[in-house]
Scaffold this active site. Structure first.
Site, PDB file in Angstrom:
ATOM      1  N   THR A 171      17.279   1.301-103.593  1.00 43.25           N
ATOM      2  CA  THR A 171      17.547   0.177-102.699  1.00 43.25           C
ATOM      3  C   THR A 171      18.326   0.617-101.451  1.00 43.25           C
ATOM      4  O   THR A 171      19.055   1.608-101.483  1.00 43.25           O
ATOM      5  CB  THR A 171      18.383  -0.881-103.468  1.00 43.25           C
ATOM      6  OG1 THR A 171      18.887  -1.846-102.547  1.00 43.25           O
ATOM      7  CG2 THR A 171      19.592  -0.251-104.170  1.00 43.25           C
ATOM      8  N   ASP A 172      18.188  -0.159-100.394  1.00 43.20           N
ATOM      9  CA  ASP A 172      18.972   0.111 -99.172  1.00 43.20           C
ATOM     10  C   ASP A 172      20.458  -0.180 -99.375  1.00 43.20           C
ATOM     11  O   ASP A 172      21.298   0.250 -98.569  1.00 43.20           O
ATOM     12  CB  ASP A 172      18.427  -0.687 -97.978  1.00 43.20           C
ATOM     13  CG  ASP A 172      18.394  -2.195 -98.196  1.00 43.20           C
ATOM     14  OD1 ASP A 172      18.806  -2.671 -99.275  1.00 43.20           O
ATOM     15  OD2 ASP A 172      17.941  -2.907 -97.268  1.00 43.20           O
ATOM     16  N   GLU A 173      20.784  -0.877-100.482  1.00 44.45           N
ATOM     17  CA  GLU A 173      22.191  -1.250-100.687  1.00 44.45           C
ATOM     18  C   GLU A 173      23.085  -0.049-100.951  1.00 44.45           C
ATOM     19  O   GLU A 173      24.309  -0.165-100.888  1.00 44.45           O
ATOM     20  CB  GLU A 173      22.316  -2.236-101.851  1.00 44.45           C
ATOM     21  CG  GLU A 173      21.602  -3.527-101.582  1.00 44.45           C
ATOM     22  CD  GLU A 173      21.967  -4.618-102.564  1.00 44.45           C
ATOM     23  OE1 GLU A 173      22.998  -4.512-103.230  1.00 44.45           O
ATOM     24  OE2 GLU A 173      21.193  -5.578-102.657  1.00 44.45           O
ATOM     25  N   TYR A 226      26.481  -3.171-108.942  1.00 44.39           N
ATOM     26  CA  TYR A 226      25.041  -2.894-108.933  1.00 44.39           C
ATOM     27  C   TYR A 226      24.713  -1.732-108.003  1.00 44.39           C
ATOM     28  O   TYR A 226      24.095  -0.738-108.407  1.00 44.39           O
ATOM     29  CB  TYR A 226      24.250  -4.144-108.498  1.00 44.39           C
ATOM     30  CG  TYR A 226      22.842  -3.829-108.033  1.00 44.39           C
ATOM     31  CD1 TYR A 226      21.882  -3.365-108.932  1.00 44.39           C
ATOM     32  CD2 TYR A 226      22.474  -3.953-106.687  1.00 44.39           C
ATOM     33  CE1 TYR A 226      20.595  -3.043-108.508  1.00 44.39           C
ATOM     34  CE2 TYR A 226      21.197  -3.632-106.257  1.00 44.39           C
ATOM     35  CZ  TYR A 226      20.267  -3.178-107.172  1.00 44.39           C
ATOM     36  OH  TYR A 226      18.997  -2.849-106.752  1.00 44.39           O
ATOM     37  N   LYS A 279      23.150   2.150-108.614  1.00 41.75           N
ATOM     38  CA  LYS A 279      21.895   2.631-108.000  1.00 41.75           C
ATOM     39  C   LYS A 279      22.185   3.916-107.200  1.00 41.75           C
ATOM     40  O   LYS A 279      21.400   4.867-107.223  1.00 41.75           O
ATOM     41  CB  LYS A 279      21.272   1.566-107.095  1.00 41.75           C
ATOM     42  CG  LYS A 279      20.709   0.359-107.810  1.00 41.75           C
ATOM     43  CD  LYS A 279      19.584   0.698-108.792  1.00 41.75           C
ATOM     44  CE  LYS A 279      18.318   1.146-108.123  1.00 41.75           C
ATOM     45  NZ  LYS A 279      17.207   1.314-109.106  1.00 41.75           N
TER      46      LYS A 279
HETATM   47  P1  NAD Z   1      13.938  -7.133-112.002  1.00 41.00           P
HETATM   48  O1  NAD Z   1      15.303  -7.427-112.499  1.00 41.00           O
HETATM   49  O2  NAD Z   1      13.041  -8.254-111.629  1.00 41.00           O
HETATM   50  O3  NAD Z   1      13.148  -6.250-113.086  1.00 41.00           O
HETATM   51  C1  NAD Z   1      13.744  -5.215-113.801  1.00 41.00           C
HETATM   52  C2  NAD Z   1      12.869  -4.909-115.018  1.00 41.00           C
HETATM   53  O4  NAD Z   1      13.457  -3.810-115.724  1.00 41.00           O
HETATM   54  C3  NAD Z   1      12.755  -6.062-116.016  1.00 41.00           C
HETATM   55  O5  NAD Z   1      11.412  -6.232-116.417  1.00 41.00           O
HETATM   56  C4  NAD Z   1      13.625  -5.623-117.182  1.00 41.00           C
HETATM   57  O6  NAD Z   1      13.178  -6.128-118.442  1.00 41.00           O
HETATM   58  C5  NAD Z   1      13.465  -4.106-117.113  1.00 41.00           C
HETATM   59  N1  NAD Z   1      14.595  -3.394-117.727  1.00 41.00           N
HETATM   60  C6  NAD Z   1      15.916  -3.612-117.526  1.00 41.00           C
HETATM   61  N2  NAD Z   1      16.640  -2.763-118.281  1.00 41.00           N
HETATM   62  C7  NAD Z   1      15.765  -1.971-118.952  1.00 41.00           C
HETATM   63  C8  NAD Z   1      15.901  -0.904-119.863  1.00 41.00           C
HETATM   64  N3  NAD Z   1      17.115  -0.459-120.249  1.00 41.00           N
HETATM   65  N4  NAD Z   1      14.775  -0.320-120.343  1.00 41.00           N
HETATM   66  C9  NAD Z   1      13.557  -0.747-119.977  1.00 41.00           C
HETATM   67  N5  NAD Z   1      13.355  -1.777-119.117  1.00 41.00           N
HETATM   68  C10 NAD Z   1      14.457  -2.375-118.607  1.00 41.00           C
HETATM   69  O7  NAD Z   1      14.161  -6.130-110.793  1.00 41.00           O
HETATM   70  P2  NAD Z   1      13.324  -5.941-109.449  1.00 41.00           P
HETATM   71  O8  NAD Z   1      13.869  -6.833-108.418  1.00 41.00           O
HETATM   72  O9  NAD Z   1      11.886  -5.962-109.759  1.00 41.00           O
HETATM   73  O10 NAD Z   1      13.780  -4.451-109.067  1.00 41.00           O
HETATM   74  C11 NAD Z   1      13.025  -3.332-109.540  1.00 41.00           C
HETATM   75  C12 NAD Z   1      13.612  -2.069-108.955  1.00 41.00           C
HETATM   76  O11 NAD Z   1      13.550  -2.117-107.543  1.00 41.00           O
HETATM   77  C13 NAD Z   1      15.078  -1.847-109.310  1.00 41.00           C
HETATM   78  O12 NAD Z   1      15.266  -0.474-109.544  1.00 41.00           O
HETATM   79  C14 NAD Z   1      15.825  -2.275-108.057  1.00 41.00           C
HETATM   80  O13 NAD Z   1      17.053  -1.592-107.923  1.00 41.00           O
HETATM   81  C15 NAD Z   1      14.835  -1.884-106.990  1.00 41.00           C
HETATM   82  N6  NAD Z   1      14.895  -2.647-105.725  1.00 41.00           N
HETATM   83  C16 NAD Z   1      14.836  -4.014-105.749  1.00 41.00           C
HETATM   84  C17 NAD Z   1      14.817  -4.716-104.541  1.00 41.00           C
HETATM   85  C18 NAD Z   1      14.700  -6.224-104.496  1.00 41.00           C
HETATM   86  O14 NAD Z   1      14.702  -6.809-103.424  1.00 41.00           O
HETATM   87  N7  NAD Z   1      14.549  -6.913-105.623  1.00 41.00           N
HETATM   88  C19 NAD Z   1      14.886  -4.027-103.333  1.00 41.00           C
HETATM   89  C20 NAD Z   1      14.968  -2.618-103.350  1.00 41.00           C
HETATM   90  C21 NAD Z   1      14.963  -1.955-104.562  1.00 41.00           C
HETATM   91  O1  TDX Z   2      21.902 -18.749-104.046  1.00 44.03           O
HETATM   92  C1  TDX Z   2      22.070 -17.804-103.277  1.00 44.03           C
HETATM   93  N1  TDX Z   2      22.532 -18.040-102.010  1.00 44.03           N
HETATM   94  C2  TDX Z   2      22.724 -17.033-101.107  1.00 44.03           C
HETATM   95  O2  TDX Z   2      23.150 -17.302 -99.975  1.00 44.03           O
HETATM   96  C3  TDX Z   2      21.755 -16.435-103.664  1.00 44.03           C
HETATM   97  C4  TDX Z   2      21.246 -16.149-105.056  1.00 44.03           C
HETATM   98  C5  TDX Z   2      21.939 -15.446-102.734  1.00 44.03           C
HETATM   99  N2  TDX Z   2      22.421 -15.728-101.493  1.00 44.03           N
HETATM  100  C6  TDX Z   2      22.536 -14.651-100.493  1.00 44.03           C
HETATM  101  C7  TDX Z   2      23.183 -13.376-100.944  1.00 44.03           C
HETATM  102  C8  TDX Z   2      22.465 -12.339-100.099  1.00 44.03           C
HETATM  103  O3  TDX Z   2      23.047 -12.256 -98.807  1.00 44.03           O
HETATM  104  O4  TDX Z   2      21.179 -14.291-100.166  1.00 44.03           O
HETATM  105  C9  TDX Z   2      21.063 -12.883 -99.942  1.00 44.03           C
HETATM  106  C10 TDX Z   2      20.061 -12.295-100.926  1.00 44.03           C
HETATM  107  O5  TDX Z   2      20.646 -12.384-102.216  1.00 44.03           O
HETATM  108  P1  TDX Z   2      19.940 -11.757-103.517  1.00 44.03           P
HETATM  109  O6  TDX Z   2      18.597 -12.356-103.697  1.00 44.03           O
HETATM  110  O7  TDX Z   2      20.909 -11.850-104.631  1.00 44.03           O
HETATM  111  O8  TDX Z   2      19.677 -10.249-103.060  1.00 44.03           O
HETATM  112  P2  TDX Z   2      20.653  -9.063-102.576  1.00 44.03           P
HETATM  113  O9  TDX Z   2      22.022  -9.206-103.122  1.00 44.03           O
HETATM  114  O10 TDX Z   2      20.473  -8.907-101.095  1.00 44.03           O
HETATM  115  O11 TDX Z   2      19.952  -7.829-103.353  1.00 44.03           O
HETATM  116  C11 TDX Z   2      18.506  -7.757-103.407  1.00 44.03           C
HETATM  117  O12 TDX Z   2      18.030  -6.795-102.490  1.00 44.03           O
HETATM  118  C12 TDX Z   2      18.342  -5.450-102.732  1.00 44.03           C
HETATM  119  C13 TDX Z   2      18.048  -7.381-104.814  1.00 44.03           C
HETATM  120  O13 TDX Z   2      18.534  -8.345-105.732  1.00 44.03           O
HETATM  121  C14 TDX Z   2      18.513  -6.003-105.186  1.00 44.03           C
HETATM  122  O14 TDX Z   2      17.979  -5.645-106.464  1.00 44.03           O
HETATM  123  C15 TDX Z   2      18.005  -5.037-104.153  1.00 44.03           C
HETATM  124  O15 TDX Z   2      18.527  -3.766-104.404  1.00 44.03           O
END
Ligand code: NAD
Ligand code: TDX
Length: 332
Positions: free
Chosen positions: A121-123, A148, A152
């Site tokens: 992630t960019d975080e 978190y 990462k």
């Molecule tokens: P998510 O929480 O929707 O999915 C995570 C999945 O991993 C789930 O299906 C969960 O059951 C599985 N999991 C968790 N712990 C596990 C374990 N110990 N063994 C096997 N499976 C396990 O997450 P997401 O938003 O789809 O994110 C996926 C990946 O992308 C993560 O690595 C996250 O850091 C990265 N990422 C997410 C975002 C975003 O915007 N959501 C952005 C950049 C990177």
């Molecule tokens: O109810 C809300 N109101 C609100 O203002 C929630 C749930 C979030 N927020 C804000 C927090 C953040 O600034 O919205 C933005 C996005 O929040 P999230 O969906 O929780 O994402 P963020 O914390 O930015 O992280 C996401 O992007 C990077 C993913 O969850 C991570 O897994 C990924 O690494």
């Protein structure tokens, strides 16, 4: 044709990737997923049984991981605890899965000399000021803010060390915020869409000025496939689609697209340590691997995502009340 192992393939981005692989390649996929609260079998429904298999298990289970690595050509590692708000509540599962789980996969990759792509992630880079002209690049120093993002960052550094010390054939990508179908209702965009469907006012943390850089999950998938095919071993690629939006603008657009007054939201308690702004410069990926985002503009993408949540209430309804009770307990 390759045999891919996709960890976390029943989660949001992982399941989008599995759908993408089935539609655009002839690879077969084994999903390894623990099916935590964030994993959902229904996200893989309808995929051909001769191409996609689900193994329910933990990425930190070394014997299971070892057996799976022995019979796959490449691994794409999405599995993680992914929600910042949960990591502020209980960091422990983030260490177990994101750090120890990734370590377990790296050791198996080392033993079996299997190609690994690590999703991050960019975080890991921390945050930017609103008016900073710089965006994150592959050389930005790591500076994570939350439990978190620090786990990462730790997992990225483990991958780099296993590449350098043991010659593991790995690549890393750091992507911006994803949106699209199959995203858990705890996350910002699905939470607000499903709030509006349920007649609840959307909830913006703090002032709503925080900026996220949005990319459709399907564009993330095509970038990962490009890195898997053509990426240089040991390298990191940033993935982003130039989609910066303030949270306030996103909520107003959702309300507008759903036929509501754009001012019809609540400002609620801010997230402790809330990162102000993320912004990705994905020039390297575009120049070196020729990748381009295909998804149309953010407004159109949001419109399609709203339609998906309206059409698939049974996919998310079971999780909604529990998520809202969790947020309510924190004044959010
Ligand atoms: P998510 O929480 O929707 O999915 C995570 C999945 O991993 C789930 O299906 C969960 O059951 C599985 N999991 C968790 N712990 C596990 C374990 N110990 N063994 C096997 N499976 C396990 O997450 P997401 O938003 O789809 O994110 C996926 C990946 O992308 C993560 O690595 C996250 O850091 C990265 N990422 C997410 C975002 C975003 O915007 N959501 C952005 C950049 C990177
Ligand atoms: O109810 C809300 N109101 C609100 O203002 C929630 C749930 C979030 N927020 C804000 C927090 C953040 O600034 O919205 C933005 C996005 O929040 P999230 O969906 O929780 O994402 P963020 O914390 O930015 O992280 C996401 O992007 C990077 C993913 O969850 C991570 O897994 C990924 O690494």
């Amino acid at each position: 044709m390759a045999r891919l192992l996709v960890t976390g393939g029943a989660g949001f981005i992982g399941s989008n990737f599995v759908h993408h692989i089935v539609a655009h390649t002839d690879h077969t996929v084994t999903v390894l997923d623990k099916l935590t609260y964030a994993g959902n079998r229904a996200s893989l429904a309808g995929l051909p049984a001769d191409r996609v298999e689900l193994v329910v298990g933990n990425i930190a289970d070394a014997p299971l991981v070892d057996e799976l690595f022995a019979r796959h050509d490449a691994v794409v590692h999405y599995a993680a605890e992914s929600h910042n708000d949960n990591s502020l509540d209980d960091p422990r599962p983030f260490l177990d899965t994101n750090v120890v789980g990734t370590y377990t996969l790296l050791e198996a990759a080392r033993r079996h000399d299997v190609r690994l792509h690590h999703i991050s992630t960019d975080e890991v880079y921390g945050d930017l000021e609103l008016d900073d002209p710089q965006r994150f690049t592959e050389t930005t120093p790591y500076n994570p803010s939350s439990p978190y993002s620090s786990t990462k960052a730790a997992s990225d550094l483990l991958v780099r060390a296993w590449v350098r010390s043991f010659g593991v054939r790995a690549t890393i990508s750091n992507c911006s915020n994803n949106y699209g179908p199959f995203q858990h209702v705890e996350k910002f965009i699905p939470r607000q869409i499903t709030n509006v469907i349920r007649g609840i006012r959307p909830k913006l943390y703090g002032t709503g000025e925080n900026v996220r850089d949005w990319i459709h999950a399907d564009d993330h998938s095509s970038a990962v496939l490009a890195i898997l095919d053509r990426g240089a071993i040991g390298e990191t690629y940033l993935i982003g689609a130039d989609g910066e939006e303030s949270n306030k603008d996103v909520v107003e657009t959702i309300l507008d697209l759903m036929g509501k007054d754009p001012g019809d939201y609540d400002l609620v308690a801010d997230r402790p340590g809330h990162d102000l702004r993320y912004a990705i410069d994905s020039s390297r990926l575009r120049a070196e691997l020729g990748w381009r985002p295909q998804y149309p503009g953010f407004r159109e993408g949001l419109e399609a995502t709203i339609r998906w949540y309206r059409d698939n209430e049974s996919w998310w309804a079971g999780a909604k009340d529990g998520v809202e009770a969790f947020y309510a307990s924190k004044g959010q």
